[in-house]
Design a protein around this motif. Sequence first.
Motif, mmCIF file in Angstrom:
data_model
loop_
_atom_site.group_PDB
_atom_site.id
_atom_site.type_symbol
_atom_site.label_atom_id
_atom_site.label_comp_id
_atom_site.label_asym_id
_atom_site.label_seq_id
_atom_site.Cartn_x
_atom_site.Cartn_y
_atom_site.Cartn_z
ATOM 1 N N SER A 27 3.315 -9.540 0.857
ATOM 2 C CA SER A 27 4.128 -8.330 0.797
ATOM 3 C C SER A 27 3.259 -7.087 0.645
ATOM 4 O O SER A 27 2.539 -6.946 -0.338
ATOM 5 C CB SER A 27 5.114 -8.415 -0.373
ATOM 6 O OG SER A 27 5.832 -7.206 -0.500
ATOM 7 N N PRO A 28 3.306 -6.140 1.611
ATOM 8 C CA PRO A 28 2.493 -4.926 1.512
ATOM 9 C C PRO A 28 2.806 -4.094 0.272
ATOM 10 O O PRO A 28 1.895 -3.547 -0.357
ATOM 11 C CB PRO A 28 2.848 -4.160 2.791
ATOM 12 C CG PRO A 28 3.357 -5.198 3.734
ATOM 13 C CD PRO A 28 4.039 -6.220 2.886
ATOM 14 N N ALA A 29 4.084 -3.976 -0.105
ATOM 15 C CA ALA A 29 4.440 -3.157 -1.269
ATOM 16 C C ALA A 29 3.909 -3.770 -2.560
ATOM 17 O O ALA A 29 3.476 -3.051 -3.467
ATOM 18 C CB ALA A 29 5.952 -2.978 -1.340
ATOM 19 N N PHE A 30 3.933 -5.103 -2.678
ATOM 20 C CA PHE A 30 3.346 -5.760 -3.842
ATOM 21 C C PHE A 30 1.829 -5.531 -3.886
ATOM 22 O O PHE A 30 1.238 -5.408 -4.960
ATOM 23 C CB PHE A 30 3.632 -7.257 -3.807
ATOM 24 C CG PHE A 30 4.901 -7.656 -4.514
ATOM 25 C CD1 PHE A 30 5.608 -6.756 -5.289
ATOM 26 C CD2 PHE A 30 5.389 -8.954 -4.410
ATOM 27 C CE1 PHE A 30 6.770 -7.129 -5.951
ATOM 28 C CE2 PHE A 30 6.555 -9.341 -5.059
ATOM 29 C CZ PHE A 30 7.244 -8.418 -5.832
ATOM 30 N N THR A 31 1.195 -5.490 -2.718
ATOM 31 C CA THR A 31 -0.255 -5.304 -2.660
ATOM 32 C C THR A 31 -0.668 -3.987 -3.287
ATOM 33 O O THR A 31 -1.587 -3.926 -4.114
ATOM 34 C CB THR A 31 -0.753 -5.371 -1.204
ATOM 35 O OG1 THR A 31 -0.465 -6.662 -0.656
ATOM 36 C CG2 THR A 31 -2.255 -5.130 -1.121
ATOM 37 N N VAL A 32 -0.005 -2.892 -2.916
ATOM 38 C CA VAL A 32 -0.396 -1.584 -3.440
ATOM 39 C C VAL A 32 -0.063 -1.440 -4.920
ATOM 40 O O VAL A 32 -0.729 -0.695 -5.652
ATOM 41 C CB VAL A 32 0.264 -0.451 -2.626
ATOM 42 C CG1 VAL A 32 1.726 -0.305 -2.980
ATOM 43 C CG2 VAL A 32 -0.485 0.866 -2.827
ATOM 44 N N LEU A 33 0.943 -2.166 -5.405
ATOM 45 C CA LEU A 33 1.279 -2.123 -6.827
ATOM 46 C C LEU A 33 0.335 -2.982 -7.665
ATOM 47 O O LEU A 33 0.383 -2.939 -8.895
ATOM 48 C CB LEU A 33 2.721 -2.584 -7.041
ATOM 49 C CG LEU A 33 3.811 -1.636 -6.527
ATOM 50 C CD1 LEU A 33 5.192 -2.251 -6.708
ATOM 51 C CD2 LEU A 33 3.736 -0.291 -7.236
ATOM 52 N N GLY A 34 -0.510 -3.773 -7.010
ATOM 53 C CA GLY A 34 -1.493 -4.569 -7.729
ATOM 54 C C GLY A 34 -0.916 -5.752 -8.468
ATOM 55 O O GLY A 34 -1.457 -6.167 -9.487
ATOM 56 N N VAL A 35 0.184 -6.314 -7.973
ATOM 57 C CA VAL A 35 0.838 -7.422 -8.675
ATOM 58 C C VAL A 35 0.937 -8.679 -7.814
ATOM 59 O O VAL A 35 1.685 -9.595 -8.134
ATOM 60 C CB VAL A 35 2.245 -7.016 -9.160
ATOM 61 C CG1 VAL A 35 2.143 -5.974 -10.246
ATOM 62 C CG2 VAL A 35 3.106 -6.503 -8.012
ATOM 63 N N THR A 36 0.197 -8.730 -6.711
ATOM 64 C CA THR A 36 0.165 -9.957 -5.922
ATOM 65 C C THR A 36 -0.647 -11.012 -6.667
ATOM 66 O O THR A 36 -1.500 -10.681 -7.498
ATOM 67 C CB THR A 36 -0.478 -9.701 -4.551
ATOM 68 O OG1 THR A 36 -1.717 -9.005 -4.750
ATOM 69 C CG2 THR A 36 0.424 -8.848 -3.673
ATOM 70 N N PRO A 37 -0.410 -12.309 -6.397
ATOM 71 C CA PRO A 37 -1.195 -13.345 -7.071
ATOM 72 C C PRO A 37 -2.701 -13.186 -6.858
ATOM 73 O O PRO A 37 -3.492 -13.537 -7.710
ATOM 74 C CB PRO A 37 -0.677 -14.642 -6.445
ATOM 75 C CG PRO A 37 0.714 -14.326 -6.023
ATOM 76 C CD PRO A 37 0.666 -12.890 -5.567
ATOM 77 N N GLU A 38 -3.085 -12.626 -5.691
ATOM 78 C CA GLU A 38 -4.495 -12.369 -5.432
ATOM 79 C C GLU A 38 -4.672 -10.903 -5.056
ATOM 80 O O GLU A 38 -3.783 -10.288 -4.471
ATOM 81 C CB GLU A 38 -5.023 -13.251 -4.284
ATOM 82 C CG GLU A 38 -4.971 -14.739 -4.558
ATOM 83 C CD GLU A 38 -3.635 -15.350 -4.178
ATOM 84 O OE1 GLU A 38 -2.849 -14.664 -3.502
ATOM 85 O OE2 GLU A 38 -3.380 -16.498 -4.563
ATOM 86 N N ASN A 39 -5.819 -10.322 -5.389
ATOM 87 C CA ASN A 39 -6.111 -8.939 -4.986
ATOM 88 C C ASN A 39 -6.388 -8.846 -3.498
ATOM 89 O O ASN A 39 -6.046 -7.861 -2.851
ATOM 90 C CB ASN A 39 -7.326 -8.414 -5.757
ATOM 91 C CG ASN A 39 -6.917 -7.667 -7.011
ATOM 92 O OD1 ASN A 39 -5.770 -7.255 -7.156
ATOM 93 N ND2 ASN A 39 -7.849 -7.500 -7.926
ATOM 94 N N VAL A 40 -7.045 -9.844 -2.948
ATOM 95 C CA VAL A 40 -7.437 -9.828 -1.543
ATOM 96 C C VAL A 40 -6.269 -10.357 -0.703
ATOM 97 O O VAL A 40 -5.989 -11.554 -0.685
ATOM 98 C CB VAL A 40 -8.705 -10.677 -1.305
ATOM 99 C CG1 VAL A 40 -9.058 -10.695 0.170
ATOM 100 C CG2 VAL A 40 -9.862 -10.121 -2.132
ATOM 101 N N SER A 41 -5.579 -9.460 -0.019
ATOM 102 C CA SER A 41 -4.478 -9.873 0.855
ATOM 103 C C SER A 41 -5.043 -10.545 2.100
ATOM 104 O O SER A 41 -6.192 -10.327 2.480
ATOM 105 C CB SER A 41 -3.627 -8.663 1.248
ATOM 106 O OG SER A 41 -4.414 -7.705 1.938
ATOM 107 N N HIS A 42 -4.228 -11.386 2.749
ATOM 108 C CA HIS A 42 -4.718 -12.090 3.926
ATOM 109 C C HIS A 42 -3.821 -11.831 5.124
ATOM 110 O O HIS A 42 -2.608 -11.682 4.979
ATOM 111 C CB HIS A 42 -4.825 -13.599 3.673
ATOM 112 C CG HIS A 42 -3.544 -14.237 3.245
ATOM 113 N ND1 HIS A 42 -3.132 -14.303 1.931
ATOM 114 C CD2 HIS A 42 -2.565 -14.839 3.957
ATOM 115 C CE1 HIS A 42 -1.975 -14.912 1.847
ATOM 116 N NE2 HIS A 42 -1.603 -15.252 3.065
ATOM 117 N N PRO A 43 -4.414 -11.739 6.319
ATOM 118 C CA PRO A 43 -3.632 -11.481 7.527
ATOM 119 C C PRO A 43 -2.697 -12.642 7.847
ATOM 120 O O PRO A 43 -3.110 -13.801 7.863
ATOM 121 C CB PRO A 43 -4.697 -11.327 8.620
ATOM 122 C CG PRO A 43 -5.961 -11.015 7.895
ATOM 123 C CD PRO A 43 -5.854 -11.751 6.586
ATOM 124 N N THR A 44 -1.436 -12.332 8.059
ATOM 125 C CA THR A 44 -0.462 -13.308 8.536
ATOM 126 C C THR A 44 0.471 -12.608 9.506
ATOM 127 O O THR A 44 0.681 -11.393 9.407
ATOM 128 C CB THR A 44 0.385 -13.892 7.390
ATOM 129 O OG1 THR A 44 1.048 -12.825 6.706
ATOM 130 C CG2 THR A 44 -0.468 -14.670 6.409
#
Length: 324
Positions: free
Chosen positions: A8-25
């Motif tokens: 989720s892009p919005a979770f990424t910018v809020l810093g609450v994804t399970p990992e900091n490094v997002s992956h292309p899907t």
Amino acid sequence: ADLAVPDSPAFTVLGVTPENVSHPTIPREFATSLLNGVDERGNFQTGLALDFVPYLTFFGKDTSLFSYKRNRMERFLARTQVSFATVKGVTDEDKSTRLALGLRMTVFDKGDPRIDGDLETCYTKVLNNPEFKTDEFVIFPEDTDIIKAKKLRKREELVAQLIETCDEKARKDNWNASGWIVGFAPTWISKTGETRNFEWNGGGFWSTIAYGFENLDALKNNSQLLFHVRYRNNELVPDTDDPTLFFSQDSLYVGGRLRIAPGEEAKSIFSLEGNYIRSRQDKGPWDNSRRFSLGLEQRIAENIWFALSVGGQGGRIDGANHAF
């Protein structure tokens, strides 16, 4: 083909994804993410994200696979994802509610199932299965509506069973393909958690490049290496000593992540991640720290994934090195 856990892009910018490094899907036409966990400041968070692809939502039924493969702009639009997320602290240390609108664009993705020639060939073989030409499946003019319905239902069941084999192979071949994504998002915050008190909370930009080891036989089916950079500015963050006070923070994340999927099927994906974090409060001196984590992505059922990450920080000037 259900290839990987949605990001989720919005979770990424809020810093609450399970990992900091997002992956292309390849983005889904519609996806939902639920969050429960402890953030990097030690506060428990709960949240919800809704993601969708506008082009597929409004024009997907009028888009052919033929034109998708040959029209670069059409592929770009069909891979552009819009996201909305809300995250709320549930303890006295953090009562704030944060909102974000995310936009993520795929520059290229070698794992796109819509341009996978092997997957298309497999589907074609399924639909041309000689068994479908037998009396058990062929609909004759004298068949009653009940018999026709039974034959169609039986055909659908067999097609679904045979196609699952195609999808499993595509998942194993494409889950770790090379790709490149770029995203950005504006954010808002309510310090009290009340909807009437939202104010501007800065924005963020990030990009991830993934390498799937396509040229290395020993790694191309089970490993993926990702490089990530993210910049976040003017984020209002609660003070660790007094949660009623907030300060403005700028931060830069530079990190890498190694993902590994052992076994014949990519149903369990393990990851090792490391990040270098450079941040500053209220335009003051920069604070350099590091963050490491271990992660798991587990495919529970078709289109349902469970993600878990544990880790910690080190090197912060204020000593607030929390586990998460």
